[in-house]
Motif scaffolding. Structure first.
Motif, mmCIF file in Angstrom:
data_model
loop_
_atom_site.group_PDB
_atom_site.id
_atom_site.type_symbol
_atom_site.label_atom_id
_atom_site.label_comp_id
_atom_site.label_asym_id
_atom_site.label_seq_id
_atom_site.Cartn_x
_atom_site.Cartn_y
_atom_site.Cartn_z
ATOM 1 N N THR A 29 0.829 -1.207 0.000
ATOM 2 C CA THR A 29 0.000 0.000 0.000
ATOM 3 C C THR A 29 0.862 1.256 0.000
ATOM 4 O O THR A 29 0.620 2.206 -0.753
ATOM 5 N N LEU A 30 1.899 1.211 0.821
ATOM 6 C CA LEU A 30 2.816 2.348 0.917
ATOM 7 C C LEU A 30 3.464 2.625 -0.441
ATOM 8 O O LEU A 30 3.527 3.769 -0.906
ATOM 9 N N LEU A 31 3.931 1.571 -1.064
ATOM 10 C CA LEU A 31 4.606 1.706 -2.360
ATOM 11 C C LEU A 31 3.640 2.207 -3.429
ATOM 12 O O LEU A 31 3.951 3.131 -4.188
ATOM 13 N N THR A 32 2.458 1.603 -3.467
ATOM 14 C CA THR A 32 1.463 1.997 -4.469
ATOM 15 C C THR A 32 1.062 3.456 -4.295
ATOM 16 O O THR A 32 0.989 4.209 -5.276
ATOM 17 N N ASN A 33 0.825 3.854 -3.067
ATOM 18 C CA ASN A 33 0.437 5.243 -2.806
ATOM 19 C C ASN A 33 1.544 6.218 -3.206
ATOM 20 O O ASN A 33 1.284 7.255 -3.809
ATOM 21 N N TYR A 34 2.762 5.835 -2.847
ATOM 22 C CA TYR A 34 3.887 6.721 -3.176
ATOM 23 C C TYR A 34 3.990 6.906 -4.684
ATOM 24 O O TYR A 34 4.138 8.024 -5.184
ATOM 25 N N ARG A 42 13.573 6.404 -10.146
ATOM 26 C CA ARG A 42 14.414 6.899 -9.031
ATOM 27 C C ARG A 42 14.162 6.065 -7.775
ATOM 28 O O ARG A 42 13.718 6.568 -6.729
ATOM 29 N N TRP A 43 14.432 4.807 -7.917
ATOM 30 C CA TRP A 43 14.005 3.823 -6.925
ATOM 31 C C TRP A 43 14.678 3.993 -5.569
ATOM 32 O O TRP A 43 14.077 3.741 -4.528
ATOM 33 N N LYS A 53 11.267 0.262 4.407
ATOM 34 C CA LYS A 53 12.611 -0.192 4.803
ATOM 35 C C LYS A 53 13.086 -1.260 3.826
ATOM 36 O O LYS A 53 13.377 -2.391 4.194
ATOM 37 N N ARG A 54 13.112 -0.874 2.561
ATOM 38 C CA ARG A 54 13.486 -1.792 1.499
ATOM 39 C C ARG A 54 14.527 -1.152 0.607
ATOM 40 O O ARG A 54 14.617 0.064 0.524
ATOM 41 N N ALA A 55 15.280 -2.001 -0.118
ATOM 42 C CA ALA A 55 16.219 -1.481 -1.102
ATOM 43 C C ALA A 55 15.431 -0.948 -2.294
ATOM 44 O O ALA A 55 14.325 -1.414 -2.583
ATOM 45 N N GLY A 56 16.018 0.036 -2.973
ATOM 46 C CA GLY A 56 15.375 0.582 -4.165
ATOM 47 C C GLY A 56 15.081 -0.496 -5.194
ATOM 48 O O GLY A 56 14.018 -0.527 -5.811
#
Length: 283
Positions: A29-34, A42-43, A53-56
DNA sequence: AACATTTTCAACCGCAGGAGT
DNA sequence: GACTCCTGCGGTTGAAAATGT
């Protein structure tokens, strides 16, 4: 195995912990929203700014392979399998390149399909999946089978919609189409021409609207590729050779849908493998 | 039902190449 | 040219699910 690793930056431990392993719903959800607010790309910056808290790299992979809205899920259709087999025979393990011609499918999907299905068949036949011999076997046996599946699907979907009572006898008849003695030295378009000689496309006329008079090959080829309206001519030439392209341009075919799980059982049974082994040994 | 084996597929890794400095 | 950083690609792994015994 811990799902947290210490992030290294310029060779130094930075202290920030980085998650690994399966993604949670919250992370998705966080990723999709962002991405919906800031766009993709620009990962590394995305990974920092989004609070994940993930790698690009991990964010990129998750988005491209899973979260992106146009990702297609479920089994590959016979058309898609046909494309993969043909394109792989031309380009080898160029998964990303191949995936560009299969809308909604990722390079990972195609790579997995190749490794789990195609290579498995090659192993059973004791043939190297990258060898010329395997390509020949695929062209001579698997292609016609897939084309037959496509024909069956289009045909049965039409019957289901218009005359469900006829389905039984028709399915029996369509199983009698023979492809087993096809010449392996021909190109795909030639195979398709030969294939069309075995098929009676007159039954498809209610499904297909063809302009002008054309040979069976064009009808067959059109049907195989009609589900990919976005394909460009470069690709069509790559797959089919230039000869069939012109006929294809003005040939309109109704969409074939594969909502039913008719693609599940496209793999070879033991009789097939026995046949292929015979073929492989005498060629 | 319980266990073993096989299959699937999401995710990781290392490497190569391009862009920026 | 040399270096760093970022991105994308292809190979590989391993957990979960499915299937077999």
């Amino acid at each position: 195995m811990s799902n947290i690793t210490k992030k290294k930056c310029n060779g130094n431990e930075e202290g920030a912990e980085q998650r690994k392993g399966p993604w949670t719903l919250e992370e998705d959800t966080l990723l999709t929203n962002y991405i919906s607010h800031n766009g993709e790309g620009r990962w590394n910056l995305l990974a920092k700014s989004s609070g994940l808290k993930r790698a690009g790299k991990s964010c990129r992979l998750r988005w491209l392979n899973y979260l992106k809205p146009d990702i297609k899920r479920g089994n590959l259709t016979p058309q898609e399998q046909l494309l993969i087999l043909e394109l792989h025979s031309k380009w080898g393990n160029r998964w990303s390149k191949i995936s560009k011609y299969l809308p909604g499918r990722t390079d990972n999907d195609i790579k997995n399909y190749w490794r789990t299905r195609v290579q498995k068949q090659a192993r059973q036949l004791n043939i190297d999946s990258n060898s010329h011999k395997f390509i020949e076997v695929v062209r001579s046996f698997w292609f016609p089978r897939l084309i037959n599946e496509i024909k069956d699907n289009s045909y049965t979907n039409n019957i289901k919609a218009n005359a469900p009572d006829l389905l039984g006898p028709i399915l029996r008849d369509s199983k009698d189409l023979g492809f087993n003695n096809m010449d392996c030295s021909t190109s795909m378009s030639e195979d398709l021409k030969k294939t069309s000689q075995f098929m009676d496309f007159s039954d498809l006329e209610t499904t297909m609207s063809l302009e002008g008079s054309r040979g069976g090959s064009s009808q067959c080829v059109s049907e195989v590729y009609s589900s990919f309206p976005c394909l460009e001519e470069e690709y069509m030439v790559a797959v089919m050779g230039s000869s069939d392209i012109s006929a294809l341009h003005d040939c309109h075919v109704a969409d074939s849908k594969y909502e039913d799980d008719v693609t599940q059982d496209l793999m070879w049974n033991m009789d097939d493998i026995w046949q292929f082994n015979e073929y492989a040994h005498f060629n």
